[in-house]
Structure formats: structure tokens, C-alpha cells
Scaffold this motif. Structure first.
Motif, PDB file in Angstrom:
ATOM      1  N   ASP A  45      88.834  37.999  31.892  1.00  0.00           N
ATOM      2  CA  ASP A  45      89.690  36.850  31.592  1.00  0.00           C
ATOM      3  C   ASP A  45      88.878  35.797  30.845  1.00  0.00           C
ATOM      4  N   GLN A  46      89.259  35.529  29.600  1.00  0.00           N
ATOM      5  CA  GLN A  46      88.498  34.587  28.775  1.00  0.00           C
ATOM      6  C   GLN A  46      88.632  33.144  29.253  1.00  0.00           C
ATOM      7  N   LYS A  47      89.692  32.827  29.994  1.00  0.00           N
ATOM      8  CA  LYS A  47      89.815  31.476  30.567  1.00  0.00           C
ATOM      9  C   LYS A  47      88.693  31.235  31.569  1.00  0.00           C
ATOM     10  N   GLN A  48      88.343  32.272  32.322  1.00  0.00           N
ATOM     11  CA  GLN A  48      87.243  32.167  33.281  1.00  0.00           C
ATOM     12  C   GLN A  48      85.923  31.937  32.531  1.00  0.00           C
ATOM     13  N   VAL A  49      85.761  32.593  31.409  1.00  0.00           N
ATOM     14  CA  VAL A  49      84.536  32.463  30.614  1.00  0.00           C
ATOM     15  C   VAL A  49      84.383  31.025  30.126  1.00  0.00           C
ATOM     16  N   GLU A  50      85.480  30.432  29.709  1.00  0.00           N
ATOM     17  CA  GLU A  50      85.454  29.078  29.151  1.00  0.00           C
ATOM     18  C   GLU A  50      85.235  28.003  30.209  1.00  0.00           C
ATOM     19  N   THR A  51      85.551  28.304  31.470  1.00  0.00           N
ATOM     20  CA  THR A  51      85.499  27.270  32.510  1.00  0.00           C
ATOM     21  C   THR A  51      84.314  27.407  33.460  1.00  0.00           C
ATOM     22  N   THR A  52      83.346  28.251  33.126  1.00  0.00           N
ATOM     23  CA  THR A  52      82.200  28.423  34.006  1.00  0.00           C
ATOM     24  C   THR A  52      80.907  28.402  33.195  1.00  0.00           C
ATOM     25  N   ASP A  53      79.837  27.979  33.829  1.00  0.00           N
ATOM     26  CA  ASP A  53      78.531  27.983  33.189  1.00  0.00           C
ATOM     27  C   ASP A  53      77.830  29.327  33.369  1.00  0.00           C
ATOM     28  N   SER A  54      78.353  30.167  34.229  1.00  0.00           N
ATOM     29  CA  SER A  54      77.745  31.453  34.528  1.00  0.00           C
ATOM     30  C   SER A  54      77.904  32.421  33.357  1.00  0.00           C
ATOM     31  N   THR A  55      76.958  33.345  33.233  1.00  0.00           N
ATOM     32  CA  THR A  55      77.114  34.415  32.247  1.00  0.00           C
ATOM     33  C   THR A  55      77.705  35.668  32.886  1.00  0.00           C
ATOM     34  N   ARG A  56      77.930  35.614  34.190  1.00  0.00           N
ATOM     35  CA  ARG A  56      78.534  36.742  34.901  1.00  0.00           C
ATOM     36  C   ARG A  56      79.994  36.418  35.196  1.00  0.00           C
ATOM     37  N   HIS A  57      80.867  37.319  34.765  1.00  0.00           N
ATOM     38  CA  HIS A  57      82.299  37.052  34.876  1.00  0.00           C
ATOM     39  C   HIS A  57      83.063  38.197  35.527  1.00  0.00           C
ATOM     40  N   THR A  58      82.400  39.008  36.323  1.00  0.00           N
ATOM     41  CA  THR A  58      83.058  40.116  36.992  1.00  0.00           C
ATOM     42  C   THR A  58      82.727  40.106  38.480  1.00  0.00           C
ATOM     43  N   THR A  59      83.492  40.873  39.235  1.00  0.00           N
ATOM     44  CA  THR A  59      83.255  40.978  40.669  1.00  0.00           C
ATOM     45  C   THR A  59      82.293  42.135  40.955  1.00  0.00           C
ATOM     46  N   VAL A  60      81.818  42.190  42.174  1.00  0.00           N
ATOM     47  CA  VAL A  60      80.968  43.302  42.598  1.00  0.00           C
ATOM     48  C   VAL A  60      81.761  44.608  42.509  1.00  0.00           C
ATOM     49  N   ARG A  61      83.024  44.563  42.897  1.00  0.00           N
ATOM     50  CA  ARG A  61      83.890  45.752  42.805  1.00  0.00           C
ATOM     51  C   ARG A  61      83.951  46.267  41.368  1.00  0.00           C
ATOM     52  N   ASP A  62      84.150  45.362  40.422  1.00  0.00           N
ATOM     53  CA  ASP A  62      84.191  45.755  39.010  1.00  0.00           C
ATOM     54  C   ASP A  62      82.871  46.390  38.587  1.00  0.00           C
ATOM     55  N   ALA A  63      81.763  45.835  39.048  1.00  0.00           N
ATOM     56  CA  ALA A  63      80.446  46.366  38.697  1.00  0.00           C
ATOM     57  C   ALA A  63      80.255  47.776  39.247  1.00  0.00           C
ATOM     58  N   VAL A  64      80.697  48.014  40.472  1.00  0.00           N
ATOM     59  CA  VAL A  64      80.574  49.343  41.073  1.00  0.00           C
ATOM     60  C   VAL A  64      81.400  50.352  40.279  1.00  0.00           C
ATOM     61  N   ILE A  65      82.609  49.986  39.922  1.00  0.00           N
ATOM     62  CA  ILE A  65      83.456  50.875  39.117  1.00  0.00           C
ATOM     63  C   ILE A  65      82.799  51.126  37.762  1.00  0.00           C
ATOM     64  N   ASP A  66      82.302  50.063  37.137  1.00  0.00           N
ATOM     65  CA  ASP A  66      81.623  50.198  35.843  1.00  0.00           C
ATOM     66  C   ASP A  66      80.447  51.173  35.923  1.00  0.00           C
ATOM     67  N   VAL A  67      79.623  51.055  36.942  1.00  0.00           N
ATOM     68  CA  VAL A  67      78.420  51.892  37.014  1.00  0.00           C
ATOM     69  C   VAL A  67      78.785  53.363  37.186  1.00  0.00           C
ATOM     70  N   PHE A  68      79.823  53.649  37.971  1.00  0.00           N
ATOM     71  CA  PHE A  68      80.224  55.047  38.143  1.00  0.00           C
ATOM     72  C   PHE A  68      80.887  55.601  36.883  1.00  0.00           C
ATOM     73  N   LEU A  69      81.686  54.802  36.208  1.00  0.00           N
ATOM     74  CA  LEU A  69      82.282  55.251  34.944  1.00  0.00           C
ATOM     75  C   LEU A  69      81.210  55.451  33.881  1.00  0.00           C
ATOM     76  N   LEU A  70      80.259  54.560  33.847  1.00  0.00           N
ATOM     77  CA  LEU A  70      79.154  54.672  32.899  1.00  0.00           C
ATOM     78  C   LEU A  70      78.366  55.962  33.142  1.00  0.00           C
ATOM     79  N   ALA A  71      78.180  56.304  34.391  1.00  0.00           N
ATOM     80  CA  ALA A  71      77.438  57.518  34.736  1.00  0.00           C
ATOM     81  C   ALA A  71      78.157  58.780  34.268  1.00  0.00           C
TER      82      ALA A  71
END
Length: 147
Positions: A63-89
Motif C-alpha cells: 500500500d503506497q499510502k503506508q509508504v508515504e506516511t511512515t519513515d520506515s523503509t519496511r512496509h510489510t508484515t512478518v507473515r508477508d515476509a514468510v510467504i515471500d521467502v518460501f515463494l522465492l525459494a
């Protein structure tokens, strides 16, 4: 990032663009890329690059609205990261950032998955189950895919 940068192990978006361009050159009709990133700006830039068209695929559009309203460079949840790592594998190749535990995990999972698949015969029902899981959960950055 600071540690990786100081050791010459940090890879910016341009590094990955060079890899993508080489892969497209090697297989212009078949090259597709799964982008696993927690940075909304990086994801947006790759998805909106007209040169790549629909070759860039993501699990979930950030969500780009989240990107615009936070100073963080991380914009995903831990759940999203776990799914990403398994799909990447599951990808043919894994390109990652130096000193990244995420990249290292994806590469190790990929090696482990490929080793298991070559040592065992995968039954057709297992293949069908895996295909149905992917068809229910796989999304690209533009719309949900039903396969």
C-alpha cells in the motif's frame, strides 16, 4: 544495510536491474521475476517500470499510502515476509543482497527443496495440490491471478 555497505556487500536496485536485463537478454520470451521486498518504493519502481511490463511479479502489492506516511523503509508484515521467502525459494534462481539473512534463507530453502525433489518422485496428486495452492494464493502487482 550499514554493515553490508561497509563491507561492499550491499546491492541497490540498480544492481538487480542489471541482473534482470541480463536474464531478459538470455531468455527474452520467458524471463519473469518474483520480487521479494519489504520496501514499498522499490516495489513501486519495479512494478511501474514499463520496460519490464508484467515480467515482475510480487506476492502482495504494498500500500503506497503506508509508504508515504511512515519513515520506515519496511512496509510489510512478518507473515508477508514468510510467504515471500518460501515463494522465492521456489524460483529457478535466487538473487539476493549480501549479508541478508532473508536472501540466505531463501537460497538455502531453494537448495533443500530442489534436493528433495530430485531425490524423490513427486506424485501427480502432490503436483496438483501444489498447483491448486499456488492458484489460490499467487498474486502479482496488478491483479489477483486465478490459474
Amino acid at each position: 544495510v550499514k554493515a553490508a555497505s561497509s563491507m561492499g556487500q550491499f546491492h541497490d536496485d540498480d544492481h538487480f536491474r542489471q541482473i534482470i536485463e541480463k536474464e531478459i537478454g538470455d531468455a527474452p520470451n520467458d524471463a519473469r521475476f518474483f520480487l521479494a521486498t519489504d520496501n514499498g518504493l522499490t516495489q513501486k519502481n519495479f512494478l511501474e517500470d514499463e520496460e519490464y511490463g508484467d515480467r515482475i511479479v510480487v506476492w502482495k502489492k504494498i500500500d503506497q499510502k503506508q509508504v508515504e506516511t511512515t519513515d520506515s523503509t519496511r512496509h510489510t508484515t512478518v507473515r508477508d515476509a514468510v510467504i515471500d521467502v518460501f515463494l522465492l525459494a521456489l524460483c529457478k534462481r535466487v538473487y539476493g543482497s549480501g549479508l541478508s539473512t532473508f536472501s540466505t534463507l531463501a537460497q538455502r530453502l531453494a537448495v533443500s527443496t530442489k534436493a528433495r525433489c530430485t531425490k524423490q518422485n513427486v506424485s501427480s496428486s502432490t503436483k496438483e495440490d501444489a498447483a491448486s495452492i499456488r492458484s489460490d494464493t499467487f498474486r502479482d502487482g496488478h491483479e489477483e491471478k486465478k490459474r
